[in-house]
Motif scaffolding. Structure first.
Motif, PDB file in Angstrom:
ATOM      1  N   ASN A 147      27.221 -22.707  78.948  1.00  0.00           N
ATOM      2  CA  ASN A 147      26.193 -21.669  78.914  1.00  0.00           C
ATOM      3  C   ASN A 147      26.848 -20.328  79.223  1.00  0.00           C
ATOM      4  OD1 ASN A 147      23.899 -23.291  78.392  1.00  0.00           O
ATOM      5  ND2 ASN A 147      23.856 -23.941  80.532  1.00  0.00           N
ATOM      6  N   ILE A 148      26.568 -19.338  78.400  1.00  0.00           N
ATOM      7  CA  ILE A 148      27.119 -18.007  78.626  1.00  0.00           C
ATOM      8  C   ILE A 148      26.308 -17.311  79.716  1.00  0.00           C
ATOM      9  CG2 ILE A 148      27.678 -15.790  77.572  1.00  0.00           C
ATOM     10  CD1 ILE A 148      29.281 -18.216  76.545  1.00  0.00           C
ATOM     11  N   THR A 149      26.996 -16.729  80.678  1.00  0.00           N
ATOM     12  CA  THR A 149      26.318 -16.056  81.783  1.00  0.00           C
ATOM     13  C   THR A 149      25.749 -14.710  81.343  1.00  0.00           C
ATOM     14  OG1 THR A 149      27.898 -17.112  83.281  1.00  0.00           O
ATOM     15  CG2 THR A 149      26.560 -15.299  84.173  1.00  0.00           C
ATOM     16  N   ALA A 150      26.556 -13.922  80.635  1.00  0.00           N
ATOM     17  CA  ALA A 150      26.088 -12.607  80.176  1.00  0.00           C
ATOM     18  C   ALA A 150      27.010 -12.086  79.076  1.00  0.00           C
ATOM     19  CB  ALA A 150      26.046 -11.608  81.328  1.00  0.00           C
ATOM     20  N   VAL A 151      26.444 -11.195  78.266  1.00  0.00           N
ATOM     21  CA  VAL A 151      27.206 -10.467  77.256  1.00  0.00           C
ATOM     22  C   VAL A 151      27.254  -9.006  77.690  1.00  0.00           C
ATOM     23  CG1 VAL A 151      27.321  -9.728  74.841  1.00  0.00           C
ATOM     24  CG2 VAL A 151      26.502 -12.042  75.416  1.00  0.00           C
ATOM     25  N   LEU A 152      28.442  -8.422  77.706  1.00  0.00           N
ATOM     26  CA  LEU A 152      28.629  -7.022  78.064  1.00  0.00           C
ATOM     27  C   LEU A 152      28.962  -6.268  76.780  1.00  0.00           C
ATOM     28  CD1 LEU A 152      28.863  -8.583  80.734  1.00  0.00           C
ATOM     29  CD2 LEU A 152      30.762  -7.091  81.374  1.00  0.00           C
ATOM     30  N   TRP A 153      28.136  -5.281  76.428  1.00  0.00           N
ATOM     31  CA  TRP A 153      28.223  -4.619  75.131  1.00  0.00           C
ATOM     32  C   TRP A 153      28.518  -3.137  75.316  1.00  0.00           C
ATOM     33  CZ3 TRP A 153      29.084  -5.734  70.343  1.00  0.00           C
ATOM     34  CH2 TRP A 153      28.663  -4.900  69.290  1.00  0.00           C
ATOM     35  N   LEU A 154      29.583  -2.658  74.661  1.00  0.00           N
ATOM     36  CA  LEU A 154      29.995  -1.254  74.763  1.00  0.00           C
ATOM     37  C   LEU A 154      30.324  -0.757  73.356  1.00  0.00           C
ATOM     38  CD1 LEU A 154      30.744   1.251  76.342  1.00  0.00           C
ATOM     39  CD2 LEU A 154      32.898   0.171  77.000  1.00  0.00           C
ATOM     40  N   GLN A 155      29.343  -0.123  72.722  1.00  0.00           N
ATOM     41  CA  GLN A 155      29.458   0.241  71.309  1.00  0.00           C
ATOM     42  C   GLN A 155      28.374   1.266  70.978  1.00  0.00           C
ATOM     43  OE1 GLN A 155      27.200  -0.453  68.669  1.00  0.00           O
ATOM     44  NE2 GLN A 155      28.573   0.309  67.074  1.00  0.00           N
ATOM     45  N   GLY A 156      28.602   2.061  69.934  1.00  0.00           N
ATOM     46  CA  GLY A 156      27.578   2.997  69.488  1.00  0.00           C
ATOM     47  C   GLY A 156      28.117   4.330  69.021  1.00  0.00           C
ATOM     48  N   GLU A 157      29.354   4.658  69.447  1.00  0.00           N
ATOM     49  CA  GLU A 157      29.914   5.950  69.061  1.00  0.00           C
ATOM     50  C   GLU A 157      30.057   6.064  67.537  1.00  0.00           C
ATOM     51  OE1 GLU A 157      31.732   4.961  73.153  1.00  0.00           O
ATOM     52  OE2 GLU A 157      31.272   3.892  71.298  1.00  0.00           O
ATOM     53  N   ALA A 158      30.494   4.977  66.903  1.00  0.00           N
ATOM     54  CA  ALA A 158      30.697   5.030  65.448  1.00  0.00           C
ATOM     55  C   ALA A 158      29.396   5.328  64.719  1.00  0.00           C
ATOM     56  CB  ALA A 158      31.294   3.709  64.945  1.00  0.00           C
ATOM     57  N   ASP A 159      28.285   4.736  65.156  1.00  0.00           N
ATOM     58  CA  ASP A 159      26.983   4.993  64.544  1.00  0.00           C
ATOM     59  C   ASP A 159      26.559   6.444  64.738  1.00  0.00           C
ATOM     60  OD1 ASP A 159      25.687   1.937  64.118  1.00  0.00           O
ATOM     61  OD2 ASP A 159      27.186   2.127  65.695  1.00  0.00           O
ATOM     62  N   ALA A 160      26.974   7.028  65.884  1.00  0.00           N
ATOM     63  CA  ALA A 160      26.585   8.407  66.198  1.00  0.00           C
ATOM     64  C   ALA A 160      27.223   9.432  65.269  1.00  0.00           C
ATOM     65  CB  ALA A 160      26.948   8.725  67.645  1.00  0.00           C
ATOM     66  N   LYS A 161      28.202   9.022  64.492  1.00  0.00           N
ATOM     67  CA  LYS A 161      28.807   9.929  63.511  1.00  0.00           C
ATOM     68  C   LYS A 161      27.903  10.135  62.300  1.00  0.00           C
ATOM     69  CE  LYS A 161      33.802   9.249  64.112  1.00  0.00           C
ATOM     70  NZ  LYS A 161      35.028   8.758  63.418  1.00  0.00           N
ATOM     71  N   TYR A 162      27.004   9.191  62.073  1.00  0.00           N
ATOM     72  CA  TYR A 162      26.233   9.168  60.827  1.00  0.00           C
ATOM     73  C   TYR A 162      24.732   9.162  61.150  1.00  0.00           C
ATOM     74  CZ  TYR A 162      30.798   7.506  59.246  1.00  0.00           C
ATOM     75  OH  TYR A 162      32.143   7.382  58.991  1.00  0.00           O
ATOM     76  N   PRO A 163      24.076  10.307  61.139  1.00  0.00           N
ATOM     77  CA  PRO A 163      22.657  10.382  61.521  1.00  0.00           C
ATOM     78  C   PRO A 163      21.763   9.401  60.768  1.00  0.00           C
ATOM     79  CG  PRO A 163      23.578  12.580  61.408  1.00  0.00           C
ATOM     80  CD  PRO A 163      24.640  11.654  60.891  1.00  0.00           C
ATOM     81  N   ALA A 164      21.990   9.198  59.485  1.00  0.00           N
ATOM     82  CA  ALA A 164      21.143   8.276  58.717  1.00  0.00           C
ATOM     83  C   ALA A 164      21.300   6.847  59.217  1.00  0.00           C
ATOM     84  CB  ALA A 164      21.486   8.358  57.229  1.00  0.00           C
ATOM     85  N   VAL A 165      22.508   6.466  59.565  1.00  0.00           N
ATOM     86  CA  VAL A 165      22.771   5.124  60.109  1.00  0.00           C
ATOM     87  C   VAL A 165      22.242   5.030  61.543  1.00  0.00           C
ATOM     88  CG1 VAL A 165      24.592   3.499  60.793  1.00  0.00           C
ATOM     89  CG2 VAL A 165      24.761   4.731  58.621  1.00  0.00           C
ATOM     90  N   ALA A 166      22.392   6.101  62.303  1.00  0.00           N
ATOM     91  CA  ALA A 166      21.926   6.100  63.695  1.00  0.00           C
ATOM     92  C   ALA A 166      20.425   5.859  63.785  1.00  0.00           C
ATOM     93  CB  ALA A 166      22.284   7.428  64.360  1.00  0.00           C
TER      94      ALA A 166
END
Length: 260
Positions: A147-166
Protein backbone atom coordinates in the motif's frame (compact mmCIF):
# COMPACT_ATOMS: atom_id res chain seq x y z
CA UNK A 1 3.54 -17.65 46.60
CA UNK A 2 2.34 -19.62 43.57
CA UNK A 3 -0.55 -17.20 43.13
CA UNK A 4 1.83 -14.26 43.31
CA UNK A 5 4.15 -15.79 40.67
CA UNK A 6 1.13 -16.54 38.46
CA UNK A 7 -0.15 -12.97 38.73
CA UNK A 8 3.30 -11.57 37.92
CA UNK A 9 3.57 -13.79 34.86
CA UNK A 10 0.13 -12.65 33.65
CA UNK A 11 1.14 -9.00 34.05
CA UNK A 12 4.42 -9.62 32.22
CA UNK A 13 2.64 -11.43 29.40
CA UNK A 14 0.10 -8.61 29.14
CA UNK A 15 2.90 -6.06 28.86
CA UNK A 16 4.59 -8.14 26.19
CA UNK A 17 1.43 -8.43 24.13
CA UNK A 18 0.77 -4.70 24.41
CA UNK A 19 4.29 -3.63 23.46
CA UNK A 20 4.79 -5.97 20.51
CA UNK A 21 2.62 -4.13 17.96
CA UNK A 22 4.32 -0.84 18.75
CA UNK A 23 7.80 -2.23 18.09
CA UNK A 24 6.77 -4.10 14.97
CA UNK A 25 7.99 -2.35 11.79
CA UNK A 26 5.61 -1.48 8.99
CA UNK A 27 6.84 -0.38 5.58
CA UNK A 28 5.88 3.12 4.45
CA UNK A 29 6.23 3.84 0.73
CA UNK A 30 6.27 7.31 -0.78
CA UNK A 31 6.18 8.16 -4.48
CA UNK A 32 7.83 11.47 -5.43
CA UNK A 33 7.08 12.71 -8.94
CA UNK A 34 7.03 15.85 -11.05
CA UNK A 35 9.30 18.01 -13.16
CA UNK A 36 12.60 19.85 -12.69
CA UNK A 37 12.13 21.03 -9.10
CA UNK A 38 11.33 17.45 -8.11
CA UNK A 39 14.41 16.27 -10.00
CA UNK A 40 16.12 19.05 -8.08
CA UNK A 41 18.97 21.53 -8.23
CA UNK A 42 19.97 21.42 -4.59
CA UNK A 43 23.75 20.94 -4.42
CA UNK A 44 25.21 17.95 -2.61
CA UNK A 45 28.45 19.87 -1.97
CA UNK A 46 26.49 22.39 0.13
CA UNK A 47 24.64 19.87 2.29
CA UNK A 48 25.02 20.32 6.05
CA UNK A 49 26.90 17.41 7.65
CA UNK A 50 23.75 15.97 9.24
CA UNK A 51 22.21 15.41 5.80
CA UNK A 52 25.16 13.60 4.25
CA UNK A 53 24.20 10.22 5.65
CA UNK A 54 21.28 7.93 4.90
CA UNK A 55 18.77 7.51 7.74
CA UNK A 56 19.07 3.85 8.77
CA UNK A 57 15.38 3.06 8.16
CA UNK A 58 15.15 4.72 4.72
CA UNK A 59 15.84 3.23 1.29
CA UNK A 60 15.78 5.38 -1.85
CA UNK A 61 14.91 4.39 -5.43
CA UNK A 62 15.53 6.76 -8.31
CA UNK A 63 14.14 5.83 -11.74
CA UNK A 64 13.69 2.25 -10.55
CA UNK A 65 17.17 1.71 -9.07
CA UNK A 66 18.16 1.72 -5.41
CA UNK A 67 20.84 4.29 -4.64
CA UNK A 68 22.09 6.33 -1.65
CA UNK A 69 20.16 9.56 -1.09
CA UNK A 70 23.22 11.74 -1.69
CA UNK A 71 24.58 9.75 -4.63
CA UNK A 72 24.01 12.49 -7.22
CA UNK A 73 25.56 15.95 -7.43
CA UNK A 74 22.07 17.55 -7.33
CA UNK A 75 18.95 16.60 -5.39
CA UNK A 76 15.30 17.49 -4.92
CA UNK A 77 13.12 17.39 -1.79
CA UNK A 78 13.92 13.72 -1.08
CA UNK A 79 16.85 14.35 1.30
CA UNK A 80 15.01 16.77 3.58
CA UNK A 81 11.93 14.57 3.37
CA UNK A 82 13.84 11.38 4.19
CA UNK A 83 15.41 12.80 7.34
CA UNK A 84 12.20 14.41 8.57
CA UNK A 85 9.98 11.39 7.87
CA UNK A 86 12.55 9.09 9.48
CA UNK A 87 12.39 11.16 12.66
CA UNK A 88 8.59 11.09 12.60
CA UNK A 89 8.39 7.32 12.12
CA UNK A 90 11.59 5.80 13.51
CA UNK A 91 10.00 2.35 13.97
CA UNK A 92 9.00 2.01 10.33
CA UNK A 93 10.93 0.90 7.28
CA UNK A 94 10.57 3.73 4.75
CA UNK A 95 10.93 3.48 0.99
CA UNK A 96 11.15 6.58 -1.22
CA UNK A 97 10.52 6.08 -4.95
CA UNK A 98 11.28 9.06 -7.21
CA UNK A 99 10.59 9.64 -10.89
CA UNK A 100 10.93 13.15 -12.30
CA UNK A 101 11.34 14.64 -15.77
CA UNK A 102 12.22 18.32 -16.17
CA UNK A 103 10.16 20.69 -18.29
CA UNK A 104 7.09 18.45 -18.52
CA UNK A 105 3.46 19.57 -18.40
CA UNK A 106 0.35 17.68 -17.27
CA UNK A 107 -0.17 16.78 -20.93
CA UNK A 108 3.02 14.71 -20.74
CA UNK A 109 1.77 13.03 -17.53
CA UNK A 110 -1.77 12.39 -18.80
CA UNK A 111 -3.09 8.86 -18.16
CA UNK A 112 -4.65 8.95 -21.64
CA UNK A 113 -1.47 10.32 -23.20
CA UNK A 114 -1.25 11.29 -26.84
CA UNK A 115 1.77 12.66 -28.67
CA UNK A 116 -0.37 15.29 -30.36
CA UNK A 117 -1.63 16.68 -27.06
CA UNK A 118 1.79 16.49 -25.41
CA UNK A 119 3.26 18.42 -28.29
CA UNK A 120 1.15 21.43 -27.31
CA UNK A 121 3.77 21.98 -24.60
CA UNK A 122 6.64 20.52 -26.68
CA UNK A 123 6.68 17.33 -24.58
CA UNK A 124 5.92 14.63 -27.15
CA UNK A 125 9.52 13.37 -27.02
CA UNK A 126 9.22 12.65 -23.28
CA UNK A 127 6.77 9.86 -24.03
CA UNK A 128 3.86 8.72 -21.82
CA UNK A 129 5.10 9.65 -18.35
CA UNK A 130 2.13 8.19 -16.47
CA UNK A 131 2.99 4.78 -17.90
CA UNK A 132 6.70 5.28 -17.14
CA UNK A 133 5.89 6.31 -13.57
CA UNK A 134 3.94 3.08 -13.05
CA UNK A 135 6.78 1.05 -14.53
CA UNK A 136 9.28 2.77 -12.24
CA UNK A 137 7.10 2.13 -9.21
CA UNK A 138 6.63 -1.54 -10.13
CA UNK A 139 10.41 -1.93 -10.42
CA UNK A 140 10.90 -0.48 -6.92
CA UNK A 141 8.47 -2.52 -4.83
CA UNK A 142 6.03 -5.44 -4.97
CA UNK A 143 2.85 -3.72 -6.13
CA UNK A 144 0.62 -6.71 -5.29
CA UNK A 145 1.51 -6.73 -1.60
CA UNK A 146 2.04 -3.02 -1.01
CA UNK A 147 0.00 0.00 0.00
CA UNK A 148 1.38 3.40 -0.95
CA UNK A 149 1.49 5.79 1.99
CA UNK A 150 1.46 9.03 -0.02
CA UNK A 151 2.29 10.62 -3.36
CA UNK A 152 4.33 13.84 -3.30
CA UNK A 153 3.72 15.94 -6.43
CA UNK A 154 5.86 18.89 -7.56
CA UNK A 155 4.89 20.07 -11.04
CA UNK A 156 3.11 22.88 -12.88
CA UNK A 157 5.72 25.33 -14.11
CA UNK A 158 5.65 23.90 -17.64
CA UNK A 159 1.87 24.39 -17.88
CA UNK A 160 2.30 27.98 -16.67
CA UNK A 161 4.16 28.80 -19.89
CA UNK A 162 1.03 28.19 -21.96
CA UNK A 163 -2.13 30.06 -20.83
CA UNK A 164 -4.44 27.95 -23.01
CA UNK A 165 -3.05 24.74 -21.49
CA UNK A 166 -3.04 26.23 -17.99
CA UNK A 167 -6.80 26.75 -18.21
CA UNK A 168 -7.16 22.97 -18.42
CA UNK A 169 -4.96 22.32 -15.36
CA UNK A 170 -7.78 21.66 -12.91
CA UNK A 171 -9.23 18.86 -15.00
CA UNK A 172 -5.83 17.51 -16.02
CA UNK A 173 -4.55 17.29 -12.43
CA UNK A 174 -7.84 15.80 -11.20
CA UNK A 175 -7.69 13.13 -13.90
CA UNK A 176 -4.10 12.35 -12.98
CA UNK A 177 -4.81 11.98 -9.25
CA UNK A 178 -7.89 9.80 -9.80
CA UNK A 179 -6.14 7.56 -12.33
CA UNK A 180 -3.01 7.22 -10.19
CA UNK A 181 -5.01 6.23 -7.12
CA UNK A 182 -6.94 3.69 -9.15
CA UNK A 183 -3.72 2.27 -10.53
CA UNK A 184 -1.96 2.07 -7.18
CA UNK A 185 -4.49 0.38 -4.91
CA UNK A 186 -7.93 1.79 -5.76
CA UNK A 187 -7.99 3.75 -2.48
CA UNK A 188 -7.79 7.49 -1.75
CA UNK A 189 -4.02 7.41 -1.20
CA UNK A 190 -2.82 10.68 0.28
CA UNK A 191 -1.71 13.09 -2.44
CA UNK A 192 0.39 16.10 -1.43
CA UNK A 193 0.76 18.94 -3.94
CA UNK A 194 3.54 21.51 -3.67
CA UNK A 195 2.62 24.95 -4.95
CA UNK A 196 4.52 26.51 -7.84
CA UNK A 197 5.63 30.13 -8.17
CA UNK A 198 7.87 30.59 -11.22
CA UNK A 199 8.76 34.06 -12.59
CA UNK A 200 5.66 35.56 -14.20
CA UNK A 201 7.59 37.05 -17.13
CA UNK A 202 8.55 33.61 -18.46
CA UNK A 203 5.53 31.81 -17.00
CA UNK A 204 2.54 34.11 -17.57
CA UNK A 205 -0.08 31.66 -16.25
CA UNK A 206 1.65 30.91 -12.93
CA UNK A 207 -1.15 32.47 -10.83
CA UNK A 208 -3.72 30.41 -12.73
CA UNK A 209 -1.79 27.20 -12.02
CA UNK A 210 -1.52 28.09 -8.34
CA UNK A 211 -5.29 28.62 -8.06
CA UNK A 212 -5.95 25.41 -10.00
CA UNK A 213 -3.74 23.37 -7.64
CA UNK A 214 -5.58 24.69 -4.59
CA UNK A 215 -8.93 24.01 -6.24
CA UNK A 216 -8.03 20.38 -6.89
CA UNK A 217 -6.69 19.95 -3.35
CA UNK A 218 -9.95 21.26 -1.90
CA UNK A 219 -12.18 19.21 -4.18
CA UNK A 220 -10.75 15.69 -3.75
CA UNK A 221 -10.44 13.59 -0.56
CA UNK A 222 -7.17 13.09 1.32
CA UNK A 223 -5.28 15.90 -0.40
CA UNK A 224 -2.82 18.40 1.08
CA UNK A 225 -1.08 21.54 -0.17
CA UNK A 226 2.48 22.69 0.55
CA UNK A 227 3.15 26.42 0.57
CA UNK A 228 6.40 27.19 -1.27
CA UNK A 229 6.37 30.94 -2.02
CA UNK A 230 8.90 31.73 0.74
CA UNK A 231 11.45 29.03 -0.13
CA UNK A 232 14.87 30.19 -1.29
CA UNK A 233 15.82 29.73 -4.94
CA UNK A 234 18.78 29.77 -7.25
CA UNK A 235 19.60 32.88 -9.31
CA UNK A 236 17.13 31.83 -12.03
CA UNK A 237 14.30 32.38 -9.51
CA UNK A 238 12.76 29.15 -10.80
CA UNK A 239 14.57 26.29 -9.08
CA UNK A 240 14.88 25.87 -5.31
CA UNK A 241 18.41 25.97 -3.96
CA UNK A 242 19.95 23.63 -1.40
CA UNK A 243 18.25 25.17 1.63
CA UNK A 244 14.96 25.57 -0.24
CA UNK A 245 14.91 21.89 -1.18
CA UNK A 246 15.70 20.78 2.37
CA UNK A 247 12.89 22.96 3.73
CA UNK A 248 10.49 21.72 1.07
CA UNK A 249 11.20 18.11 2.00
CA UNK A 250 10.48 18.87 5.65
CA UNK A 251 7.17 20.53 4.74
CA UNK A 252 6.11 17.49 2.74
CA UNK A 253 6.96 15.26 5.72
CA UNK A 254 4.90 17.32 8.18
CA UNK A 255 1.75 16.79 6.09
CA UNK A 256 1.97 12.98 5.88
CA UNK A 257 -0.94 11.22 7.57
CA UNK A 258 -0.99 7.46 8.03
CA UNK A 259 -4.11 5.44 7.36
CA UNK A 260 -6.01 4.24 10.39
Amino acid sequence: MRLKRFLLSVVFLGLFVWVAPVSAKQELIFILAGQSNMAGQGERSKLPAAYRRNPSNVSYFYNGYETPLNHFAHFGPEIGFAHAISRRFPRHNIKIVKFAVGGTSMLAWAPNWSAQRANLTKNASAGPLFKKLMQTADASYNAKDTNITAVLWLQGEADAKYPAVARQYVQNLRNFVIALRRQLDNKPTQFIVAGVNPPVKQFPASALISRAQKQVVSSLPNMAYVQTSDLSKRSDQLHYDTLGQLQLGKRFARLVRLRR
